[in-house]
Each structure stands twice: as structure tokens, then as C-alpha cells.
Scaffold this motif. Structure first.
Motif, PDB file in Angstrom:
ATOM      1  N   ILE A  37       4.804   9.305  -5.336  1.00 14.58           N
ATOM      2  CA  ILE A  37       3.804   8.261  -5.122  1.00 14.58           C
ATOM      3  C   ILE A  37       2.427   8.858  -5.382  1.00 14.58           C
ATOM      4  CG2 ILE A  37       2.787   6.631  -3.481  1.00 14.58           C
ATOM      5  CD1 ILE A  37       5.377   6.583  -1.964  1.00 14.58           C
ATOM      6  N   LYS A  38       1.616   8.130  -6.144  1.00 13.27           N
ATOM      7  CA  LYS A  38       0.247   8.590  -6.392  1.00 13.27           C
ATOM      8  C   LYS A  38      -0.652   7.382  -6.583  1.00 13.27           C
ATOM      9  CE  LYS A  38       1.007   9.100 -11.378  1.00 13.27           C
ATOM     10  NZ  LYS A  38       1.040  10.041 -12.532  1.00 13.27           N
ATOM     11  N   GLU A  39      -1.947   7.619  -6.517  1.00 13.60           N
ATOM     12  CA  GLU A  39      -2.905   6.542  -6.725  1.00 13.60           C
ATOM     13  C   GLU A  39      -2.955   6.163  -8.200  1.00 13.60           C
ATOM     14  OE1 GLU A  39      -6.650   7.720  -5.160  1.00 13.60           O
ATOM     15  OE2 GLU A  39      -6.002   7.581  -3.057  1.00 13.60           O
ATOM     16  N   CYS A  40      -3.274   4.887  -8.481  1.00 14.98           N
ATOM     17  CA  CYS A  40      -3.416   4.429  -9.864  1.00 14.98           C
ATOM     18  C   CYS A  40      -4.394   3.274  -9.910  1.00 14.98           C
ATOM     19  CB  CYS A  40      -2.055   4.016 -10.428  1.00 14.98           C
ATOM     20  SG  CYS A  40      -1.381   2.499  -9.708  1.00 14.98           S
ATOM     21  N   GLU A  41      -4.696   2.835 -11.114  1.00 15.58           N
ATOM     22  CA  GLU A  41      -5.593   1.709 -11.305  1.00 15.58           C
ATOM     23  C   GLU A  41      -4.789   0.419 -11.467  1.00 15.58           C
ATOM     24  OE1 GLU A  41      -8.922   1.757 -11.183  1.00 15.58           O
ATOM     25  OE2 GLU A  41      -8.781   3.891 -10.660  1.00 15.58           O
ATOM     26  N   ASP A  68       0.845  -1.186   0.000  1.00  8.34           N
ATOM     27  CA  ASP A  68       0.000   0.000   0.000  1.00  8.34           C
ATOM     28  C   ASP A  68       0.885   1.243   0.000  1.00  8.34           C
ATOM     29  OD1 ASP A  68       0.934   0.286   2.612  1.00  8.34           O
ATOM     30  OD2 ASP A  68      -0.882  -0.561   3.509  1.00  8.34           O
ATOM     31  N   GLU A  69       0.267   2.417   0.094  1.00  9.56           N
ATOM     32  CA  GLU A  69       1.046   3.662   0.000  1.00  9.56           C
ATOM     33  C   GLU A  69       2.096   3.758   1.101  1.00  9.56           C
ATOM     34  OE1 GLU A  69       0.372   8.499  -0.421  1.00  9.56           O
ATOM     35  OE2 GLU A  69      -1.294   7.213   0.212  1.00  9.56           O
ATOM     36  N   LYS A  70       1.710   3.421   2.317  1.00 14.08           N
ATOM     37  CA  LYS A  70       2.643   3.506   3.439  1.00 14.08           C
ATOM     38  C   LYS A  70       3.829   2.557   3.247  1.00 14.08           C
ATOM     39  CE  LYS A  70       2.934   2.910   8.456  1.00 14.08           C
ATOM     40  NZ  LYS A  70       2.206   2.485   9.688  1.00 14.08           N
ATOM     41  N   GLU A  71       3.555   1.337   2.755  1.00 19.34           N
ATOM     42  CA  GLU A  71       4.630   0.356   2.552  1.00 19.34           C
ATOM     43  C   GLU A  71       5.547   0.760   1.405  1.00 19.34           C
ATOM     44  OE1 GLU A  71       2.349  -3.663   4.142  1.00 19.34           O
ATOM     45  OE2 GLU A  71       1.904  -2.855   2.154  1.00 19.34           O
ATOM     46  N   LEU A  72       4.970   1.364   0.359  1.00 18.20           N
ATOM     47  CA  LEU A  72       5.819   1.892  -0.716  1.00 18.20           C
ATOM     48  C   LEU A  72       6.751   2.967  -0.188  1.00 18.20           C
ATOM     49  CD1 LEU A  72       3.242   2.160  -3.643  1.00 18.20           C
ATOM     50  CD2 LEU A  72       5.321   0.769  -3.656  1.00 18.20           C
ATOM     51  N   THR A  89       9.510   2.455 -12.384  1.00 22.65           N
ATOM     52  CA  THR A  89       8.110   2.637 -11.998  1.00 22.65           C
ATOM     53  C   THR A  89       7.601   1.373 -11.316  1.00 22.65           C
ATOM     54  OG1 THR A  89       7.750   4.066 -13.915  1.00 22.65           O
ATOM     55  CG2 THR A  89       5.790   3.189 -12.823  1.00 22.65           C
ATOM     56  N   VAL A  90       6.890   1.557 -10.207  1.00 25.27           N
ATOM     57  CA  VAL A  90       6.326   0.427  -9.472  1.00 25.27           C
ATOM     58  C   VAL A  90       4.828   0.651  -9.300  1.00 25.27           C
ATOM     59  CG1 VAL A  90       6.350  -0.902  -7.333  1.00 25.27           C
ATOM     60  CG2 VAL A  90       8.479   0.056  -8.218  1.00 25.27           C
ATOM     61  N   LYS A  91       4.024  -0.286  -9.817  1.00 27.24           N
ATOM     62  CA  LYS A  91       2.590  -0.286  -9.575  1.00 27.24           C
ATOM     63  C   LYS A  91       2.300  -1.412  -8.602  1.00 27.24           C
ATOM     64  CE  LYS A  91       1.061   1.400 -14.117  1.00 27.24           C
ATOM     65  NZ  LYS A  91       0.237   1.051 -15.308  1.00 27.24           N
ATOM     66  N   SER A  92       1.651  -1.111  -7.497  1.00 27.04           N
ATOM     67  CA  SER A  92       1.432  -2.159  -6.500  1.00 27.04           C
ATOM     68  C   SER A  92       0.077  -1.996  -5.826  1.00 27.04           C
ATOM     69  CB  SER A  92       2.541  -2.126  -5.441  1.00 27.04           C
ATOM     70  OG  SER A  92       2.507  -3.286  -4.646  1.00 27.04           O
ATOM     71  N   ARG A  93      -0.543  -3.110  -5.551  1.00 27.02           N
ATOM     72  CA  ARG A  93      -1.808  -3.139  -4.809  1.00 27.02           C
ATOM     73  C   ARG A  93      -1.711  -4.185  -3.717  1.00 27.02           C
ATOM     74  NH1 ARG A  93      -7.520  -5.335  -7.161  1.00 27.02           N
ATOM     75  NH2 ARG A  93      -8.428  -5.823  -5.103  1.00 27.02           N
ATOM     76  N   SER A  94      -1.875  -3.766  -2.495  1.00 24.85           N
ATOM     77  CA  SER A  94      -1.782  -4.670  -1.356  1.00 24.85           C
ATOM     78  C   SER A  94      -2.972  -5.618  -1.327  1.00 24.85           C
ATOM     79  CB  SER A  94      -1.734  -3.863  -0.058  1.00 24.85           C
ATOM     80  OG  SER A  94      -1.847  -4.718   1.064  1.00 24.85           O
ATOM     81  N   TYR A  95      -2.760  -6.820  -0.801  1.00 20.92           N
ATOM     82  CA  TYR A  95      -3.844  -7.790  -0.685  1.00 20.92           C
ATOM     83  C   TYR A  95      -4.934  -7.287   0.259  1.00 20.92           C
ATOM     84  CZ  TYR A  95      -2.508  -9.264   4.047  1.00 20.92           C
ATOM     85  OH  TYR A  95      -2.264  -9.288   5.402  1.00 20.92           O
ATOM     86  N   LYS A  96      -4.609  -6.265   1.081  1.00 22.40           N
ATOM     87  CA  LYS A  96      -5.564  -5.734   2.068  1.00 22.40           C
ATOM     88  C   LYS A  96      -6.367  -4.561   1.523  1.00 22.40           C
ATOM     89  CE  LYS A  96      -2.080  -4.972   4.728  1.00 22.40           C
ATOM     90  NZ  LYS A  96      -1.196  -4.559   5.870  1.00 22.40           N
ATOM     91  N   SER A  97      -6.081  -4.131   0.271  1.00 22.71           N
ATOM     92  CA  SER A  97      -6.663  -2.880  -0.212  1.00 22.71           C
ATOM     93  C   SER A  97      -7.217  -3.034  -1.629  1.00 22.71           C
ATOM     94  CB  SER A  97      -5.592  -1.778  -0.188  1.00 22.71           C
ATOM     95  OG  SER A  97      -6.057  -0.597  -0.782  1.00 22.71           O
TER      96      SER A  97
END
Length: 629
Positions: free
Chosen positions: A160-164, A83-87, A136-144
Motif C-alpha cells: 500500500i502506498k500513496e498515489c494521485e 483510506d489507507e486503514k480501510e484498504l 491494483t486498487v486505487k481508492s480515495r475515501s470521501y473523507k480524505s
């Protein structure tokens, strides 16, 4: 969005990471694939107790995408995600390792052994900057449900910004640098290059590493037959290495194929040794002894060492610390989780675990060779022909500290038995009255057996070790004795091959001819001329006194450099008082001392030839010989 700065002295430290820690640019792919494997391992571990993680599990694989048009290389996983915090914490702070933190948390929960995590330093990710301008890193946590995009151009910072992103996991996208005269970065977009790097460094990652490969096939018949292009997902790694299989699952064909493919040999190995060790240090090893000496074995280009893996990731191509010098011919692989790696994962810290593995491997190799020596002599002698010389050099190395480990593996040619034997086998056939282990050195067994000095030992019926390697004289000096019997050259005065009556006769002859012997010594300018105890039918032989033998002199003479002239044996001409030539020499000494000098010179040069040494002046020798005739 404004860029954020890296923490921990960012610019200086990141520059060090990119330019100093990693010495090989292609290592970046190993590091990123290892991170993807770790992320998948974490999700699997959490799924054991966490329903959210369990629902996020899919058909796990690591996907590589090479896009030549955009010059981008993508590594995708469907692991735990961030998630954002982990990134921010894991990628915004250099040397902050999410894997290490995850492992420490498991340790606190006393679940440390549930999963093995590869990356623990938090720097492998940044190796990508060796080959790319933008990461560039796109990531989505299993919790989010919300994904985030992390992007950086290197030391200038990151954003860091939100993405799809539809699925859980992480995508790492490298925008490769432009090609230069020194390095072609676009090679990392070629399938053959990626396949080679994965095969070399990540072949045994436990999850499939896949790529979409464009292929063609024929459709239709006759004139309507056409080539159709299609895309097929291909797995590039083996996943389960042969050494991790149980011995029951390993086939000889599979083991031999791995050896020939990995170590570029056309022949099957002579020995295959599988090791699976559990304990303070756990590891698996697959060791091979080649059937023949590699073409470059005795060159300075040859490097010893075993392939070293940690959890399916190759750490070193040739880890020399795992194999002792006397077994440097052994090839193979060691896979362990119990190692202390340095920050670049390219070299090892010198730790107790590594030393324990090396010690156990040495014992295993020794026991396998000894088993073959005792139970399959023909196979062992094939090994000895290829690598026996290495064991000899190993026994004399570092003043003989390994001689006790290796002496039971050594073979010597027996003059009596006409075959290779061990020292133990020599001792079993010794007569009770034999005081020494006798040996003689020479270029070949045939030349040794023709030496004048061998007549007495043959008359006694004693066995003699025929030593034909340059190292042998040094070897017996290091071995010294076995079961109370010392090694004794047939050239030595302590050989005790004549009885008491002959001993007295020899001493009397020495006393009676002392004046002539001294004259000949001065005339020939050698260390000594003596009445021999060794000769039976031959007129002369050559020996040496002091620490340097004739064979040692030959050895040093064969070495390059000028120092070889300084290593000379103290030559001794031995005369047989019962031979007609001695009578002729004595008569000449009493009647014509100049003629005596000529006779002595001919006898001395003849002794050189018998000893396998060259005459100092062939023309002069021939002239003197003809003058006597």
C-alpha cells in the motif's frame, strides 16, 4: 515498499478462494461490479446525514475500461472509497467484509432497512485472481484528499502506498493472465464478451454500467462522404427490471419481450404471472407458462428452475428449489433481498426464506391455472395439451403426496360429452344409481370406444373417462376415489353393469361350463378363462386380474432394459356365452378337443388384437384361422 502478508492463514486461504470456491472464472466481473454498486450505495446512505458525503455525490455510474495494449481491465466507481486503514483492513484481511461491517453499524443505529448491501463475506474481490496476475486498487475515501494504491500478485502478499486520484471512489485494475490452450483470458477485453457478462449477471444493478465504445458515422455528401470514428459512452445494463415495475407500469408487450429474450422462445407465453410479496420474506417474481412444450422438455438435458436475483445481481441461472417438479414447465425470475447465500454466492444455504418463497410461488401458479380452468377453458385446454401429462406425473409422484393439490387441475376425456372435463364435472352428471367413476384405457379415444367391454356402460347411459396416456392407469390408482365414488375400470368385475337376473345367468353358465373353461385355461396357458359379465354382442375380450393391468404391461414393455419381461399381467380370456362363437366352441369341446384348442387359440389371439396388443405368432394365428374357415 516492502510487501505485507495477508492475514488469516493467507497463502492457504487465498489459494482456496481462487481455486475452489468459485467454479466459473467469469464470475469475477459480477463480484467486482457488485462491490462497486455497494460502494455507491454506502455513499448515498451516508449523504442523508453527512454533508461531506453529500458533497462527494456525483452522477453515479460504474465504468468499465478494456485496454488490449496493456491487457488490463478496469472497473471504476465514484462511491464511498477507502483510506489507507480501510484498504489494510478490507483487502489485507481475507473474509473481512467492509460491507458487512457497514451493515452491522446501520443495524446498531436501527437504520438497517435504509440500504441493501450485496457483499457480506469479503471474498468476492479475490475472485479477480482467477483471471489476473496483478490486482491494483486505487481508492480515495470521501473523507480524505489523499488517495492510496493497493497492489498484489496473489498469495505473495500486497503493498500500500500513496498515489494521485482526482475524484472520490475506487478503481480496480486487473492485469490479465496470458492466454493458454485451456482458456483465453483476453476474451475479457472484448466488448461483446463484457456486454454479454454484464447482461447475464449484472443487468439489473441500479447504477449505469458504462463503457466508451468506438463507433463510426458518415459525414459529407457525394464523393466527399467519409467515415468518421468517434467515442460514445454506452450504458450496458437495463438497471430497472420489468418485474420491479408496478403492474400498472408493466405492458404486455414488455413482459412478452422479456420472456422471449430471456428464455429463447419465438412465441409469446400462454400465462404471465406477476408477484410482489411483502412480509417476513419479501420478493418479486415474474413467472411464465410457455405456449408449447419446449423441444427438449422430455429429455434428461432439460433443467427446471427460476432465475434468482438478489438486489439486481443474478445469483443462479436456474434455482430448482424454487419450483416443484409438477410445475417444472414454469420459467421466470425471483428477486429478493431475504436470502442466506453461501460464501461464493453461487449456491443457496437451505433456509426458511427460500422454502417460503417456493411454497408461495407454488400456490400462485396453482391459483392462476385454476382461474384459467374456471374462466377461460379454451386457454386452459391449450395449456393442458402441452403440459397436462406433467400434472399427471406430479399427482402420482412420491406415492401421491401431491394428488390433493393437483386433482382439481386434471382433465379427462368424456365418452358421453365428447370433450375434456374435470372430475367435478363428471360427478355432476352422474345418475343417482351409478356407483363408480368408470374409466377405460387405450391408445386412442376411438379405440377405447370400440372395445367390446364398453357396450354395457353405453347401454346404461353412464359416462366413461377415456384414458389414453401411459400414466393414466397409475393415476386413477393413486386418486382412488372422489366424493365417495371410487374409480372403476370397465374391465373390473366390480363394475356392476349387469342386473341381478343377468348376474345369476352368468354364474350358472360358469358352473355349467367349469370343466371346459379349465381345459381352455390349460390349453392356452393363461391365468384364467371365464364366462364374461361385460360382453353384449362381441364374442370375447381380454382382461387381467391382480395388481398389473394390461395397460401397465404395455407401459413397462415400452421401457428400456430387461426387467420389463418380469412385469406381466395375469391374462384372463372372457367369453360371451350368448355369441354363436361360444356355441361352436362348446360343440368342438364335446366332439373334437383338438379343434376346440384351435378355436380357443383364434379367439384368444383376437382378444389380444382388440386389446391393442400384438399376437404372439402372426403366421400361426393366420394358419389356424384359415383352417377353421
Amino acid at each position: 515498499m516492502a510487501k505485507k502478508q495477508f492475514k488469516a492463514q493467507s497463502k492457504r486461504l487465498l489459494d482456496l478462494m481462487i481455486n475452489s470456491i468459485y467454479t466459473n472464472k467469469e464470475i469475477f466481473l459480477r463480484e467486482l461490479i457488485s462491490n462497486a454498486s455497494d460502494a455507491t450505495d454506502k455513499l448515498h446512505y451516508l449523504s442523508l446525514t453527512d454533508e461531506v458525503a453529500r458533497n462527494a455525490l456525483k452522477d453515479n455510474k460504474i465504468k468499465i475500461i478494456a485496454d488490449k495494449e496493456t491487457r488490463t481491465l478496469t472497473i471504476k466507481d465514484n462511491g464511498i472509497g477507502m483510506d489507507e486503514k480501510e484498504l489494510e483492513e478490507n483487502l489485507g484481511t481475507i473474509c473481512k467484509s467492509g460491507s458487512l461491517q457497514f451493515k452491522e453499524e446501520m443495524s446498531e443505529a436501527e437504520e438497517k432497512e435504509a440500504v441493501n448491501i450485496i457483499g457480506q463475506f469479503g471474498v468476492g474481490f479475490y475472485s479477480a485472481f482467477m483471471v489476473c496476475d496483478t490486482l491494483t486498487v486505487k481508492s480515495r475515501s470521501y473523507k480524505s484528499q489523499q488517495a492510496h494504491l493497493w497492489e498484489s500478485n496473489g498469495v505473495d502478499g500486497y503493498s500500500i502506498k500513496e498515489c494521485e486520484k482526482e475524484s472520490v471512489g475506487t478503481e480496480i485494475i486487473l492485469s490479465l493472465k496470458e492466454d493458454t490452450e485451456d482458456f483465453k483470458y483476453s476474451d475479457f477485453l472484448e466488448i461483446y464478451k463484457l456486454r454479454s457478462l454484464i447482461k447475464t449477471y449484472s443487468d439489473y444493478i441500479r447504477y449505469p454500467i458504462v463503457m466508451d465504445i468506438e463507433k463510426t458515422k458518415e459525414e459529407g455528401e457525394g464523393e466527399e462522404k467519409t467515415n468518421v470514428t468517434y467515442i460514445e459512452e454506452e450504458t450496458l445494463n437495463s438497471m430497472v427490471p420489468v418485474w420491479k415495475k408496478s403492474k400498472a407500469e408493466q405492458t404486455e408487450e414488455e413482459l412478452n419481450r422479456y420472456y422471449k429474450d430471456s428464455f429463447f422462445d419465438f412465441e409469446d407465453p400462454l400465462f404471465t404471472i406477476s408477484v410482489s410479496a411483502e412480509g417476513v420474506v419479501s420478493y418479486k417474481a415474474l413467472l411464465y407458462v410457455p405456449a408449447k412444450t419446449p423441444y427438449d422438455y422430455f429429455t434428461k438435458e432439460y433443467e427446471k428452475g427460476l432465475k434468482l436475483y438478489q438486489s439486481g445481481v443474478m445469483i443462479m441461472e436456474k434455482c430448482s428449489d424454487l419450483i416443484p417438479e409438477h410445475f417444472r414447465f414454469v420459467k421466470g425470475v425471483v428477486d429478493t433481498e431475504d436470502l442466506s447465500l453461501n460464501i461464493s454466492r453461487e449456491m443457496l444455504q437451505q433456509d426458511a426464506g427460500l422454502k417460503t418463497i417456493a411454497k408461495n410461488i407454488e400456490k400462485k401458479i396453482h391459483s392462476e391455472l385454476k382461474r384459467s380452468l374456471d374462466n377461460d377453458r379454451e386457454k386452459y385446454e391449450t395449456f393442458w395439451k402441452a403440459f397436462g401429462i406433467q400434472l399427471k406425473y406430479g399427482a402420482i409422484a412420491q406415492y401421491g403426496i401431491y394428488k390433493d393439490k393437483l386433482k382439481d387441475l386434471l382433465l379427462f376425456w368424456s365418452s358421453n360429452q365428447g370433450k375434456l372435463i374435470t372430475i367435478s364435472e363428471y360427478l355432476k352428471t352422474m345418475p343417482e344409481d351409478q356407483k363408480h367413476i368408470y374409466y377405460a384405457c387405450g391408445e386412442t379415444v376411438a379405440k377405447i370406444n370400440s372395445l367390446p367391454q364398453t357396450e354395457l356402460i353405453k347401454a346404461k347411459g353412464y359416462d366413461m373417462l377415456c384414458l389414453t396416456d401411459e400414466v393414466d392407469e397409475f393415476l386413477v390408482n393413486v386418486l382412488r376415489e372422489e366424493e365417495g365414488k371410487d374409480y372403476c375400470s370397465i374391465n373390473s368385475d366390480k363394475a356392476d353393469l349387469i342386473d341381478e337376473e343377468d348376474e345369476k345367468k352368468t354364474e350358472k353358465a360358469r358352473e355349467e361350463n367349469a370343466e371346459m373353461l379349465n381345459f381352455l385355461k390349460e390349453a392356452l396357458n393363461i391365468s384364467d378363462v371365464i364366462i364374461s359379465k361385460k360382453l353384449k354382442s362381441h364374442p370375447v375380450c381380454l382382461s387381467a386380474k391382480g395388481g398389473v393391468t394390461l395397460e401397465m404391461e404395455k407401459y413397462f414393455a415400452s421401457l428400456p432394459g430387461d426387467d420389463k419381461e418380469k412385469v406381466k399381467a395375469e391374462r384372463v380370456l372372457e367369453l360371451n356365452p350368448d355369441h354363436p362363437a361360444f356355441e361352436t366352441l362348446t360343440k368342438a369341446y364335446n366332439e373334437d378337443k383338438e379343434k376346440a384348442k384351435v378355436i380357443a387359440e383364434v379367439l384368444y389371439q383376437s382378444s389380444l388384437l382388440i386389446a391393442g396388443m400384438s399376437v404372439e405368432n402372426p403366421a400361426d394365428f393366420t394358419e389356424k384361422l384359415c383352417s377353421l374357415l
